[in-house]
Design a protein around this motif. Structure first.
Motif, PDB file in Angstrom:
ATOM      1  N   ARG A 129       0.811  -1.217   0.000  1.00 31.25           N
ATOM      2  CA  ARG A 129       0.000   0.000   0.000  1.00 31.25           C
ATOM      3  C   ARG A 129       0.845   1.269   0.000  1.00 31.25           C
ATOM      4  N   ASP A 130       2.054   1.176   0.496  1.00 24.92           N
ATOM      5  CA  ASP A 130       2.916   2.356   0.560  1.00 24.92           C
ATOM      6  C   ASP A 130       3.528   2.709  -0.787  1.00 24.92           C
ATOM      7  N   SER A 131       3.336   1.878  -1.786  1.00 22.34           N
ATOM      8  CA  SER A 131       3.926   2.124  -3.104  1.00 22.34           C
ATOM      9  C   SER A 131       2.871   1.899  -4.184  1.00 22.34           C
ATOM     10  N   PRO A 132       2.030   2.904  -4.458  1.00 24.57           N
ATOM     11  CA  PRO A 132       1.004   2.736  -5.503  1.00 24.57           C
ATOM     12  C   PRO A 132       1.590   2.470  -6.879  1.00 24.57           C
ATOM     13  N   GLY A 133       2.756   3.043  -7.164  1.00 32.77           N
ATOM     14  CA  GLY A 133       3.374   2.812  -8.470  1.00 32.77           C
ATOM     15  C   GLY A 133       3.733   1.353  -8.671  1.00 32.77           C
ATOM     16  N   CYS A 134       4.259   0.723  -7.631  1.00 37.94           N
ATOM     17  CA  CYS A 134       4.582  -0.707  -7.729  1.00 37.94           C
ATOM     18  C   CYS A 134       3.313  -1.536  -7.884  1.00 37.94           C
ATOM     19  N   GLN A 135       2.245  -1.174  -7.179  1.00 42.15           N
ATOM     20  CA  GLN A 135       0.983  -1.892  -7.333  1.00 42.15           C
ATOM     21  C   GLN A 135       0.454  -1.802  -8.757  1.00 42.15           C
ATOM     22  N   GLU A 136       0.537  -0.629  -9.346  1.00 39.89           N
ATOM     23  CA  GLU A 136       0.039  -0.446 -10.711  1.00 39.89           C
ATOM     24  C   GLU A 136       0.833  -1.273 -11.709  1.00 39.89           C
ATOM     25  N   LYS A 137       2.153  -1.287 -11.562  1.00 37.47           N
ATOM     26  CA  LYS A 137       2.987  -2.023 -12.512  1.00 37.47           C
ATOM     27  C   LYS A 137       2.848  -3.530 -12.320  1.00 37.47           C
ATOM     28  N   ALA A 138       2.761  -3.978 -11.078  1.00 43.00           N
ATOM     29  CA  ALA A 138       2.565  -5.409 -10.838  1.00 43.00           C
ATOM     30  C   ALA A 138       1.203  -5.873 -11.361  1.00 43.00           C
ATOM     31  N   SER A 139       0.173  -5.062 -11.162  1.00 41.05           N
ATOM     32  CA  SER A 139      -1.151  -5.426 -11.685  1.00 41.05           C
ATOM     33  C   SER A 139      -1.150  -5.435 -13.211  1.00 41.05           C
ATOM     34  N   TYR A 140      -0.347  -4.577 -13.833  1.00 43.65           N
ATOM     35  CA  TYR A 140      -0.249  -4.613 -15.300  1.00 43.65           C
ATOM     36  C   TYR A 140       0.370  -5.925 -15.778  1.00 43.65           C
TER      37      TYR A 140
ATOM     38  N   SER B 140      -7.937 -12.620  -3.182  1.00 46.25           N
ATOM     39  CA  SER B 140      -8.109 -11.725  -2.038  1.00 46.25           C
ATOM     40  C   SER B 140      -7.329 -10.426  -2.225  1.00 46.25           C
ATOM     41  N   SER B 141      -6.147 -10.522  -2.803  1.00 55.16           N
ATOM     42  CA  SER B 141      -5.360  -9.306  -3.046  1.00 55.16           C
ATOM     43  C   SER B 141      -6.032  -8.405  -4.063  1.00 55.16           C
ATOM     44  N   LEU B 142      -6.640  -9.008  -5.080  1.00 56.11           N
ATOM     45  CA  LEU B 142      -7.334  -8.208  -6.081  1.00 56.11           C
ATOM     46  C   LEU B 142      -8.580  -7.549  -5.506  1.00 56.11           C
ATOM     47  N   LEU B 143      -9.315  -8.292  -4.673  1.00 56.69           N
ATOM     48  CA  LEU B 143     -10.495  -7.706  -4.040  1.00 56.69           C
ATOM     49  C   LEU B 143     -10.113  -6.525  -3.150  1.00 56.69           C
ATOM     50  N   GLU B 144      -9.031  -6.682  -2.440  1.00 58.64           N
ATOM     51  CA  GLU B 144      -8.553  -5.573  -1.603  1.00 58.64           C
ATOM     52  C   GLU B 144      -8.084  -4.404  -2.458  1.00 58.64           C
ATOM     53  N   LEU B 145      -7.455  -4.711  -3.581  1.00 59.96           N
ATOM     54  CA  LEU B 145      -6.945  -3.654  -4.448  1.00 59.96           C
ATOM     55  C   LEU B 145      -8.089  -2.883  -5.114  1.00 59.96           C
ATOM     56  N   THR B 146      -9.170  -3.559  -5.429  1.00 59.49           N
ATOM     57  CA  THR B 146     -10.307  -2.857  -6.035  1.00 59.49           C
ATOM     58  C   THR B 146     -10.957  -1.874  -5.075  1.00 59.49           C
ATOM     59  N   LEU B 147     -10.713  -2.035  -3.789  1.00 59.33           N
ATOM     60  CA  LEU B 147     -11.290  -1.122  -2.796  1.00 59.33           C
ATOM     61  C   LEU B 147     -10.312  -0.065  -2.323  1.00 59.33           C
ATOM     62  N   LEU B 148      -9.046  -0.396  -2.205  1.00 59.01           N
ATOM     63  CA  LEU B 148      -8.066   0.496  -1.587  1.00 59.01           C
ATOM     64  C   LEU B 148      -6.971   0.977  -2.528  1.00 59.01           C
ATOM     65  N   GLY B 149      -6.922   0.470  -3.740  1.00 56.91           N
ATOM     66  CA  GLY B 149      -5.847   0.848  -4.654  1.00 56.91           C
ATOM     67  C   GLY B 149      -6.128   2.158  -5.363  1.00 56.91           C
ATOM     68  N   SER B 150      -5.169   2.591  -6.151  1.00 53.39           N
ATOM     69  CA  SER B 150      -5.348   3.779  -6.969  1.00 53.39           C
ATOM     70  C   SER B 150      -6.350   3.504  -8.089  1.00 53.39           C
TER      71      SER B 150
ATOM     72  N   LEU C 277      -5.980   3.558 -11.337  1.00 48.94           N
ATOM     73  CA  LEU C 277      -5.438   2.675 -12.361  1.00 48.94           C
ATOM     74  C   LEU C 277      -5.314   1.247 -11.843  1.00 48.94           C
ATOM     75  N   ALA C 278      -4.871   1.093 -10.602  1.00 49.10           N
ATOM     76  CA  ALA C 278      -4.743  -0.256 -10.030  1.00 49.10           C
ATOM     77  C   ALA C 278      -6.114  -0.916  -9.880  1.00 49.10           C
ATOM     78  N   GLN C 279      -7.124  -0.141  -9.517  1.00 44.45           N
ATOM     79  CA  GLN C 279      -8.474  -0.703  -9.406  1.00 44.45           C
ATOM     80  C   GLN C 279      -8.985  -1.210 -10.754  1.00 44.45           C
ATOM     81  N   LYS C 280      -8.754  -0.440 -11.802  1.00 43.86           N
ATOM     82  CA  LYS C 280      -9.190  -0.870 -13.131  1.00 43.86           C
ATOM     83  C   LYS C 280      -8.497  -2.157 -13.554  1.00 43.86           C
ATOM     84  N   ARG C 281      -7.202  -2.218 -13.315  1.00 42.39           N
ATOM     85  CA  ARG C 281      -6.464  -3.415 -13.725  1.00 42.39           C
ATOM     86  C   ARG C 281      -6.847  -4.617 -12.884  1.00 42.39           C
TER      87      ARG C 281
END
Length: 498
Positions: free
Chosen positions: A338-349, A372-382, A384-388
């Motif tokens: 959660r502390d690195s939204p850029g890493c979340q976006e690139k990993a989800s890509y 479970s990680s994707l469900l959490e990301l759709t709620l708490l991510g950026s 772009l990360a939510q879309k991916r």
């Protein structure tokens, strides 16, 4: 006889003769006389008015006169201000001329200095060439105009030629001079590569050259970083054999590279990975596995994921990802940063591309606890990360629907081919047995599907719980509450994304 003389009217003679009769002789006719008399009266009136005006003035006339005086004074002030502006403008123009002349003289002096440096660079004496290269490095460091002028004067070919020397001073001076000439100037970068600098640099780092200096190696890496920023140079540098050298510098197995050289190598590899033609050579160096194992350092993780994103965009890169053992658990773990939204976006890509291409990769993602990680990301991510994350969940849902459809078709074939046997009611309605068989098969399939989904959700929630316990530094024997247990048991009754 009486005579009357008046200067204004002329002379008038009256003669009196006997008998009381008068006869008048006039020098004017009647009309002329009347006109003359009228003019004389007007002259007297106007002169009287002027005399009265001189003695007594009306308030209106005084006000009008004051206004006229004010207007005249304002005109005088405007004229004086305009005159002062003209004088100031003339002074300013003289100062501007002086400044322009001084600036022109300064530019001429700078040009003569640059010209002299290039002339010394082109001479054959060694010491003067080294000093000239050092001056090129100094002059081109912070001055973009100096970089362009030096290149136009012909400084690049002799600097590239100095790389053929065995003298260490020649090599270092020319490498850093070329580095500064290429900063922010695409024309100079293209000219440096065209002059053959890349191949000459690679000769300096050949395996046979065991006496490679650390300063020379660091300067070559910095040059590769600057030159690879130009799209025209990416394929040339990648095909020349520079990628193995950059990977070796990045891995730093022998502890011979400085931290700055490692950072420059990573950035240069990112520039080269943008070109799809370089991906195969990157994969030959086993860079992917090294980068995956290096993930975790926040200073370089985002750039590492950028390189992996470029690699996964090619078929051979996706194949290398599929053959890697720990790629999906590592990337799923990055989704929880959660502390690195850029890493979340690139990993989800990366995971989205892999989930879209191959069924086996989707199964490996599910086994790694991605749901479970994707469900959490759709709620708490950026955003772009939510879309991916939603796209990945959609791929998993479609894949699950295909499995159900295939199982259903298989069950239907078995029900149709089975013999129909039953009571007399079945003989009266031959399709009744088939209908009941299909309904029972459908119920069995749905119950099996529910069990599979329930098991999948429980595994995902357990994986998430273990991760939360690990992050919170809770004891290993920590047990979730009864509410959480009930949540895991009843969650399958709700609609799931897959």
């Amino acid at each position: 006889m009486a005579k009357c003389h008046r200067s204004d009217v002329g002379s008038l003679v009256l003669d009196r003769t006997g008998g009381g009769n008068f006869r008048t002789w006039s020098t004017f006719s009647g009309a002329a006389f009347r006109r003359k008399l009228f003019d004389t009266m007007l002259c007297g009136i106007s002169r009287h008015d002027r005399d009265v005006d001189c003695n007594v003035r009306s308030p209106q006339k005084e006000k009008k006169q004051q206004q006229q005086e004010q207007i005249s004074e304002s005109k005088k002030n405007v004229r004086s201000e305009r005159l002062s502006e003209l004088l100031n403008l003339s002074d300013a123009s003289e100062m501007c001329l002086d400044e322009t002349e001084a600036e022109t003289r300064k530019k001429i002096e700078v040009f003569e200095e640059l010209q002299g440096v290039v002339k010394r660079l082109q001479c054959e004496e060694g010491s003067q060439r080294v000093d000239a290269a050092i001056n090129v490095r100094r002059l081109a460091k912070d001055d973009s105009e100096a970089r362009e002028t030096l290149a136009l004067l012909g400084a690049i070919p002799p600097l590239v030629g100095m790389l053929d020397s065995d003298d260490l001073d020649f090599q270092i001076a020319s490498l850093y001079a070329l580095l500064n000439l290429g900063i922010g100037n695409d024309m100079n970068k293209a000219a440096i590569v065209t002059a053959g600098a890349v191949h000459k640099m690679l000769k300096l780092i050949e395996p046979a050259n065991e006496a490679l200096n650390a300063s020379v190696s660091e300067a070559i890496v910095a040059n590769f970083l600057g030159l690879s920023a130009l799209d025209l140079n990416k394929q040339i540098i990648g095909s020349s054999g520079a990628i193995p050298f950059l990977v070796k510098t990045l891995r730093n197995v022998e502890k011979a590279s400085s931290p700055q050289a490692e950072q420059d190598s990573l950035r240069a590899l990112y520039n080269l990975s943008i070109s799809p033609s370089n991906i195969s050579q990157i994969l030959e160096t086993e860079l992917v596995s090294f980068l995956l194992n290096t993930l975790g350092d926040m200073e370089v993780s985002e750039r590492i994921l950028s390189i992996l994103s470029n690699v996964v965009s090619t078929p051979e890169g996706r194949k290398a990802f599929s053959n890697s053992v720990d790629v999906f658990p590592i990337l799923v773990d990055v989704l929880n940063w959660r502390d690195s939204p850029g890493c979340q976006e690139k990993a989800s890509y990366i995971l989205m591309v892999m989930a879209h291409k191959a069924y086996g990769d989707r199964q490996a993602m599910i086994e790694a606890g991605i749901v479970s990680s994707l469900l959490e990301l759709t709620l708490l991510g950026s955003t772009l990360a939510q879309k991916r994350a939603s796209r990945i969940l959609e791929c998993l849902r479609v894949d699950k629907g295909k499995q159900i459809s295939q199982s259903y078709n298989g069950g239907l074939g078995a029900a149709v081919s089975a013999p129909i046997c039953g009571s007399s009611s079945s003989s009266t309605c031959p399709n009744q047995g088939l209908k009941e068989g299909l309904e029972e098969e459908d119920e069995d399939m749905m119950s099996a599907e529910r069990k599979a989904v329930k098991l999948l959700v429980q595994q995902s929630l357990q994986h998430n719980m273990r991760r939360i316990v690990k992050r919170a530094n809770l004891p290993q024997d920590f047990a979730p509450s009864d509410h959480f247990k009930s949540l895991t048991s009843t969650s399958t009754s709700k609609s799931l994304p897959f």
